[in-house]
Design a protein around this motif. Structure first.
Motif, PDB file in Angstrom:
ATOM      1  N   PHE A 244      -3.137   0.191   9.715  1.00 45.31           N
ATOM      2  CA  PHE A 244      -1.936   1.358   9.594  1.00 45.31           C
ATOM      3  C   PHE A 244      -1.037   1.260   8.458  1.00 45.31           C
ATOM      4  N   THR A 245      -0.784   0.187   8.139  1.00 44.47           N
ATOM      5  CA  THR A 245       0.076  -0.068   6.632  1.00 44.47           C
ATOM      6  C   THR A 245      -0.819   0.259   5.749  1.00 44.47           C
ATOM      7  N   LEU A 246      -2.104   0.104   5.506  1.00 45.36           N
ATOM      8  CA  LEU A 246      -3.030   0.616   4.543  1.00 45.36           C
ATOM      9  C   LEU A 246      -2.906   2.049   4.335  1.00 45.36           C
ATOM     10  N   ASN A 247      -3.157   2.653   5.631  1.00 43.29           N
ATOM     11  CA  ASN A 247      -3.411   3.975   5.651  1.00 43.29           C
ATOM     12  C   ASN A 247      -1.838   4.742   5.075  1.00 43.29           C
ATOM     13  N   GLU A 248      -0.719   4.164   5.316  1.00 41.61           N
ATOM     14  CA  GLU A 248       0.695   4.479   4.709  1.00 41.61           C
ATOM     15  C   GLU A 248       0.528   4.309   3.277  1.00 41.61           C
ATOM     16  N   PHE A 249       0.168   3.297   2.714  1.00 43.03           N
ATOM     17  CA  PHE A 249      -0.074   2.945   1.296  1.00 43.03           C
ATOM     18  C   PHE A 249      -0.936   3.810   0.605  1.00 43.03           C
ATOM     19  N   ARG A 250      -2.117   4.319   1.305  1.00 43.23           N
ATOM     20  CA  ARG A 250      -2.991   5.205   0.967  1.00 43.23           C
ATOM     21  C   ARG A 250      -2.531   6.505   0.453  1.00 43.23           C
ATOM     22  N   ALA A 251      -1.635   6.916   1.535  1.00 47.79           N
ATOM     23  CA  ALA A 251      -1.013   8.194   1.671  1.00 47.79           C
ATOM     24  C   ALA A 251       0.171   8.210   0.627  1.00 47.79           C
ATOM     25  N   GLN A 252       1.071   7.325   0.491  1.00 50.40           N
ATOM     26  CA  GLN A 252       2.184   7.152  -0.409  1.00 50.40           C
ATOM     27  C   GLN A 252       1.613   7.370  -1.849  1.00 50.40           C
ATOM     28  N   ASN A 253       0.360   6.942  -2.244  1.00 50.61           N
ATOM     29  CA  ASN A 253       0.043   6.629  -3.472  1.00 50.61           C
ATOM     30  C   ASN A 253      -1.105   7.524  -3.987  1.00 50.61           C
ATOM     31  N   ASP A 254      -1.421   8.423  -2.781  1.00 56.99           N
ATOM     32  CA  ASP A 254      -2.418   9.259  -3.171  1.00 56.99           C
ATOM     33  C   ASP A 254      -3.805   8.677  -3.580  1.00 56.99           C
ATOM     34  N   LEU A 255      -3.995   7.698  -2.803  1.00 50.74           N
ATOM     35  CA  LEU A 255      -5.496   6.891  -3.157  1.00 50.74           C
ATOM     36  C   LEU A 255      -6.619   7.522  -2.395  1.00 50.74           C
ATOM     37  N   GLU A 256      -7.766   8.110  -3.047  1.00 53.45           N
ATOM     38  CA  GLU A 256      -8.787   8.679  -2.406  1.00 53.45           C
ATOM     39  C   GLU A 256      -9.810   7.992  -1.936  1.00 53.45           C
TER      40      GLU A 256
END
Length: 159
Positions: free
Chosen positions: A78-90
């Motif tokens: 869940f933390t990693l999904n937020e990290f992905r979203a905030q940094n636009d990681l694909e």
């Protein structure tokens, strides 16, 4: 610690990819090899954010050789999904909350002065379709990022 030439340890762990699904390395290697696993100590920290954003910025070089990039950390999915979203990681981020993957790859480190134990050393492994580690880089200094050009070349060689 696993090294170049070793068989990559197989594992199953949660994958944060906007949702949360199961990731099993051996199954992914059948369709996605080569795979780049980029271990990092923790989401939302300065060097880890810079590293994952640099992989994102260079993602086309991996796409060009049909290599898949995955980040790996002890953070929850869940933390990693937020990290992905905030940094636009694909690319997806693998959650090793139980420290099993870190242990299997032998890349555990502690920040004893901070009371933080068992996080991933910053490290990168390229794994070919046979499950062999064709490139490994492990840093004992969490402030050092990998040589991205070397990782790209290793992914191309493993393709």
């Amino acid at each position: 610690m696993v090294e170049t030439g070793d068989a990559a340890p197989d594992f199953t762990a949660p994958l944060a990819n906007g949702d949360v699904e199961s990731f099993t390395l051996s199954e992914r290697l059948e369709d996605e090899a080569p795979i780049v696993l980029a271990f990092f100590p923790g989401a939302f920290t300065s060097v880890c954010t810079a590293e994952m954003c640099t992989f994102q910025d260079r993602l086309s070089a991996f796409d060009d050789v049909d290599a898949e990039v995955y980040g790996v950390s002890r953070d929850s999915p869940f933390t990693l999904n937020e990290f992905r979203a905030q940094n636009d990681l694909e690319f997806g981020l693998i959650s090793d909350l139980n420290r099993e993957v870190v242990d299997q790859f032998g890349v555990e480190m502690d920040f004893t002065d901070l009371g933080v134990h068992g996080v991933a050393k910053r490290s990168v492994f390229v794994i070919d379709s046979d499950g062999e580690i064709t490139y490994s880089w492990v840093s004992d200094d969490p402030g050092v990022e990998p040589e991205y050009v070397e990782v790209e070349a290793a992914a191309e060689d493993a393709a």
